[in-house]
Design a protein around this motif. Structure first.
Motif, PDB file in Angstrom:
ATOM      1  N   ARG B 311       0.794  -1.229   0.000  1.00  0.00           N
ATOM      2  CA  ARG B 311       0.000   0.000   0.000  1.00  0.00           C
ATOM      3  C   ARG B 311       0.831   1.288   0.000  1.00  0.00           C
ATOM      4  NH1 ARG B 311      -4.631   2.198  -1.890  1.00  0.00           N
ATOM      5  NH2 ARG B 311      -4.228   4.365  -1.387  1.00  0.00           N
ATOM      6  N   ILE B 314       1.539   2.559  -3.426  1.00  0.00           N
ATOM      7  CA  ILE B 314       0.400   3.196  -4.105  1.00  0.00           C
ATOM      8  C   ILE B 314       0.201   4.622  -3.577  1.00  0.00           C
ATOM      9  CG2 ILE B 314      -2.103   3.030  -4.538  1.00  0.00           C
ATOM     10  CD1 ILE B 314      -0.577   0.822  -5.915  1.00  0.00           C
ATOM     11  N   ASP B 315       0.349   4.779  -2.253  1.00  0.00           N
ATOM     12  CA  ASP B 315       0.204   6.128  -1.680  1.00  0.00           C
ATOM     13  C   ASP B 315       1.219   7.104  -2.280  1.00  0.00           C
ATOM     14  OD1 ASP B 315      -1.916   5.418  -0.048  1.00  0.00           O
ATOM     15  OD2 ASP B 315      -0.605   4.792   1.609  1.00  0.00           O
ATOM     16  N   LEU B 318       0.091   7.939  -5.808  1.00  0.00           N
ATOM     17  CA  LEU B 318      -1.070   8.854  -5.810  1.00  0.00           C
ATOM     18  C   LEU B 318      -0.664  10.271  -5.406  1.00  0.00           C
ATOM     19  CD1 LEU B 318      -3.807   6.526  -4.238  1.00  0.00           C
ATOM     20  CD2 LEU B 318      -3.505   7.119  -6.647  1.00  0.00           C
ATOM     21  N   ASP B 319       0.274  10.360  -4.477  1.00  0.00           N
ATOM     22  CA  ASP B 319       0.737  11.680  -4.027  1.00  0.00           C
ATOM     23  C   ASP B 319       1.526  12.433  -5.088  1.00  0.00           C
ATOM     24  OD1 ASP B 319      -0.410  11.283  -1.605  1.00  0.00           O
ATOM     25  OD2 ASP B 319       1.460  10.941  -0.489  1.00  0.00           O
ATOM     26  N   LYS B 325      -4.794   7.303 -10.335  1.00  0.00           N
ATOM     27  CA  LYS B 325      -6.071   7.248  -9.610  1.00  0.00           C
ATOM     28  C   LYS B 325      -6.085   6.061  -8.665  1.00  0.00           C
ATOM     29  CE  LYS B 325      -8.776   9.210 -13.360  1.00  0.00           C
ATOM     30  NZ  LYS B 325      -9.484   8.836 -14.572  1.00  0.00           N
ATOM     31  N   GLU B 326      -6.766   6.222  -7.554  1.00  0.00           N
ATOM     32  CA  GLU B 326      -7.011   5.118  -6.633  1.00  0.00           C
ATOM     33  C   GLU B 326      -7.650   3.975  -7.434  1.00  0.00           C
ATOM     34  OE1 GLU B 326      -6.418   5.374  -3.078  1.00  0.00           O
ATOM     35  OE2 GLU B 326      -6.779   3.215  -3.199  1.00  0.00           O
ATOM     36  N   ASP B 329     -12.368   1.061  -4.894  1.00  0.00           N
ATOM     37  CA  ASP B 329     -13.121   1.874  -3.935  1.00  0.00           C
ATOM     38  C   ASP B 329     -12.448   1.886  -2.562  1.00  0.00           C
ATOM     39  OD1 ASP B 329     -14.896   2.353  -5.912  1.00  0.00           O
ATOM     40  OD2 ASP B 329     -16.372   0.852  -5.254  1.00  0.00           O
ATOM     41  N   LYS B 330     -12.005   0.697  -2.143  1.00  0.00           N
ATOM     42  CA  LYS B 330     -11.369   0.611  -0.829  1.00  0.00           C
ATOM     43  C   LYS B 330      -9.868   0.441  -0.959  1.00  0.00           C
ATOM     44  CE  LYS B 330     -15.113  -1.467   1.854  1.00  0.00           C
ATOM     45  NZ  LYS B 330     -15.572  -2.690   2.529  1.00  0.00           N
ATOM     46  N   LYS B 331      -9.152   0.952  -0.002  1.00  0.00           N
ATOM     47  CA  LYS B 331      -7.703   0.743   0.048  1.00  0.00           C
ATOM     48  C   LYS B 331      -7.404  -0.661   0.578  1.00  0.00           C
ATOM     49  CE  LYS B 331      -6.582   5.582   0.951  1.00  0.00           C
ATOM     50  NZ  LYS B 331      -5.920   6.536   1.857  1.00  0.00           N
ATOM     51  N   TYR B 335      -1.224  -5.137  -3.517  1.00  0.00           N
ATOM     52  CA  TYR B 335      -1.741  -5.157  -4.887  1.00  0.00           C
ATOM     53  C   TYR B 335      -0.868  -6.072  -5.748  1.00  0.00           C
ATOM     54  CZ  TYR B 335      -4.356  -1.174  -3.203  1.00  0.00           C
ATOM     55  OH  TYR B 335      -5.185  -0.383  -2.458  1.00  0.00           O
ATOM     56  N   LEU B 383       0.986   2.461 -12.552  1.00  0.00           N
ATOM     57  CA  LEU B 383       0.970   2.364 -11.081  1.00  0.00           C
ATOM     58  C   LEU B 383       2.239   1.673 -10.581  1.00  0.00           C
ATOM     59  CD1 LEU B 383      -2.619   1.253  -9.972  1.00  0.00           C
ATOM     60  CD2 LEU B 383      -1.467   3.394  -9.390  1.00  0.00           C
TER      61      LEU B 383
END
Lengths: 509, 509
Positions: B311, B314-315, B318-319, B325-326, B329-331, B335, B383
């Motif tokens: 995770r 991914i953060d 995204l930052d 994009k995320e 829907d949920k983190k 992945y 990603l």
């Protein structure tokens, strides 16, 4: 000590001669024989007297290392020695009086260390299934048999990596893996006897190479014992490791001359669940080339074998195998066997059918037949697999295992036919998908003759060399081809091989 | 002459020091930096004064060899030298005053032969895209650039074998092959600059290794020039050749220390025509392991990439990536990116869908998404591919390229988190299908600090060593990890590496 045991100039097993007087290269006999009096003569090479002769004290020392002298640990009985002194073709024969059968790497290390100090020559032996005389002694070398080192140590079902001792029999390993849904990325006729360590030491090829690549692709780690007893632990189970020279590759294909392989880790693929075989008849070799190009593109990764045989091969099989049947209504000059292996029956069948329709619509085949059940698949394979045996029944056969560029792949067969005319039947078959031709020159109802051999050699090697081919695609050098190495390797390459051998086994004189 | 150019104990590039006084191992800095004043200091190692210093007479001799001294053949201009003296990360910097750019193997041979006689040190340089400081001089070594040796010599569409000079850029080779329906079995971020010869010399990994294997699997032949100028022609185009030691493997992954690769032949597969990518969200690493097992069995040979990221990765993306994009829907904590490549769109889609249904029905994933068109595929890959860049934007990152056994694969991330607590963000991503973890320790808004580094090293190497992992999965040793080799290789292995280096480059003192 030298791990391989005889000294000859320009040889791979015997890389290091410098000072020994006038050792002549024996003419290499590449014919197959099962008659004892046709055993290859070693009388024209001379034992290196710098090596010691085995004493009772040596045997006592080995007994101490192995923890006893029962026949499961060492063999001294003359009758029992016979099977270790001779290769399975009964072509090469040595005169060793001792077989050592260690169970652990530590024992191998102690044996080699002692032999190194005492200048006792050694030959390592796996399943003794080689075709080039690399696994038997030539004189009185001690035979180091890896038979007792047959433990499978670990298997990881995520990575598919299996680790085992080198004396593990290929078929045993295959059964072990099959039960877990995996398969050894190597398949050989000798699988019931050959050892996985010997497969690595000789970089064994076989019918799965097209699909899975060579031992250099699939071996992840090797533990080997060097001539002085040093244990070389390169037994990684990692797929990726770029820390320094990748030493395991030195041992793969070096035929036991740089060290004795004691342990091995291999990456194994999942076992395919769907297998199909197509047999095709063709008019000329160019069609086979075109079919190969299309098979690679259209069958992609399910293509697992692409074998060819010419008509004389089929004739020999029909003459000598009672259950074999003419595959098609009409005879054709060439036949191709294509195998697919995958994981989805319907998809695989669809791909193969589309491919077959395509090559038929483009007139690349005269006829074709598809087998999807075990019985028919095995019948098709039998046509290919009984060629060697059938040729052997017909008379003397002079056999060559060549790699040739695809453009001139079949030309050597035609050239030899032209050269020999009615003196012999020249046939070609083999792993055309890998560029590996098995050239066979059959002289029905005749015996092997050195005179006849001179019609073939050195011409066949010279021709192969001119085509930038290899005089040994998968069988190796062993004793048989020590004098022919220069046909496939440059003087600088042979020099570097000698340098490496000398560096790693400096006690050889 | 030594091909690699600096002497240090226990180093792979510098295997051979015996007599030089007290050269200390510099502490290896494994952090990434782009700031010039953070360039790794080489002041704590000492140039070997046994090597000569370049003279005008030497330059004149090189001019004669290369047929002129215009900048396409040799570079002496200080500004122009800059790009050759420094690596692309601007982490390592040397002080060479001469770049030679030969066009032929014969010129390379003459250069090396001369340098060997004159004891001039040399560093070979390909695309200069390495991550470990292996391709730049450390002192005043002559830079031998392979840039001008960029000719593709031949391609055989039956076997898929391509032969080219070593300076051919990977992307150029890929475009050439794509036009013929084939593909290089290797893909790297650096493909626009890196050379195929450098790929072989460093045994480059990348995202296709899972599918096609390493350079040891795909390189059929290598021509290399040894330290004394000897041209070593192992440039076979044959798939199978068991005639003696397979010397090409010595050059693959030896990072230019045993010879300069001048030519290479590679077996290339047909280019897949159907590509799909699935992105999955998972709750724990054990689910990833289970998915990997199933992917290998159910996707079989169409599986071409299996990458994971946790995770925090991914953060960071995204930052720092405006278009990212995320994904769901949920983190989720983990992945997985799975790519299939095949030759049959419908079959591939069916297999991938069945696989996805299976893992969902077994509750191995929290969420999942499938991309079949180029745009969405590239978004998913983005990603994964922008993690490094995003981490770099956040502050100082301490980067490690490790191979670890699958059972303890992710534990190093957890252990480091526990150890560093709130001092850093510890993330893991990488080629989990190959057991290759990219461990990144990010200290947002901070600068690199040797003090902080001591929280990580040598612990991370010791830990990896305890797990029988590799401290360099794909990046190599270069200058950066010369002092860490012993964490992944045994003393006997390092000794044998030195023996080989000494044997092949004896003039190193």
């Amino acid at each position: 000590m030298m791990i391989s045991r005889i000294l000859q100039k320009n040889s791979i097993n015997r890389l290091t001669i410098n000072t020994i007087n006038s050792i002549k290269q024996s003419s290499s006999s590449s014919y197959h024989t099962t008659s004892k009096d046709e055993v290859v003569s070693m009388s024209n090479i001379k034992r290196n007297d710098e090596f010691s002769t085995l004493t009772n004290q040596d045997i006592k020392h080995f007994k101490d290392i192995l923890g006893g002298d029962d026949s499961s640990r060492m063999i001294t009985d003359k009758d029992e020695l016979e099977g270790f002194n001779q290769d399975w073709m009964k072509k090469y024969k040595g005169n060793s009086s001792l077989v050592l059968k260690p169970k652990t790497t530590d024992q191998v290390s102690k044996i080699l260390s002692y032999c190194n100090q005492k200048k006792l020559a050694i030959v390592p032996q796996g399943g003794n299934t080689g075709l080039v005389g690399g696994s038997v002694p030539l004189f009185d070398e001690i035979i180091l048999s890896l038979t007792n080192m047959n433990q499978i140590e670990s298997f990881d079902d995520v990575t598919g990596v299996v680790t085992c001792q080198s004396g593990c029999v290929l078929e045993t390993l295959e059964s072990y893996l099959n039960a877990k849904g995996f398969t050894v990325p190597l398949d050989l006729g000798a699988k019931g006897s050959c050892h996985i360590g010997g497969n690595a030491a000789t970089n064994a090829g076989g019918i799965r190479l097209l699909r899975y690549g060579s031992m250099h692709s699939n071996v992840l780690g090797i533990e080997a014992v060097l001539a002085d007893g040093t244990i070389m632990d390169c037994n990684s189970t990692l797929r990726k490791d770029n820390t320094g020279y990748d030493l395991k590759h030195l041992f793969i294909g070096s035929e036991g001359t740089l060290g004795v392989i004691t342990k091995i880790s291999i990456i194994t693929p999942p076992k395919p669940t769907s297998v199909n075989v197509a047999l095709l008849a063709c008019n000329d070799f160019n069609q086979i080339k075109q079919i190969l190009i299309k098979a690679k593109k259209q069958l992609g990764d399910i293509l697992s074998a692409f074998e060819f045989m010419d008509r004389p091969c089929i004739d020999y099989v029909l003459d000598h195998q009672s259950t074999a049947k003419e595959p098609f209504d009409k005879k054709s000059p060439f036949y191709v066997l294509i195998e697919t292996s995958g994981f989805h029956e319907q998809h695989d069948a669809e791909k193969l059918n589309a491919f077959l329709e395509n090559i038929m619509s483009e007139d690349l085949v005269l006829d074709g037949s598809l087998a999807t059940d075990t019985k028919n698949i095995s019948q098709f394979w039998k046509l290919r697999e009984t060629i060697t045996e059938s040729l052997g029944k017909a008379g003397a056969v002079y056999k060559y295992d060549l790699s040739l560029p695809i453009d001139t792949f079949y030309s050597i067969v035609e050239v030899m036919r032209e050269k020999l005319k009615d003196k012999a039947v020249v046939t070609g078959f083999g792993h055309v998908g890998d560029g590996n031709l098995h050239l066979n020159i059959s002289t029905p109802k005749q015996k092997y003759s050195k005179e006849f051999l001179s019609n073939i050699e050195p011409f066949v090697y010279e021709y192969t060399s001119q085509q930038k081919g290899s005089i040994s695609a998968e069988h190796g050098i062993g004793y048989m081809k020590t004098g022919q190495l220069h046909f496939s390797k440059s003087p600088a390459s042979i020099q570097l091989m000698k340098l490496i051998k000398n560096s790693m086994d400096p006690n050889v004189l």
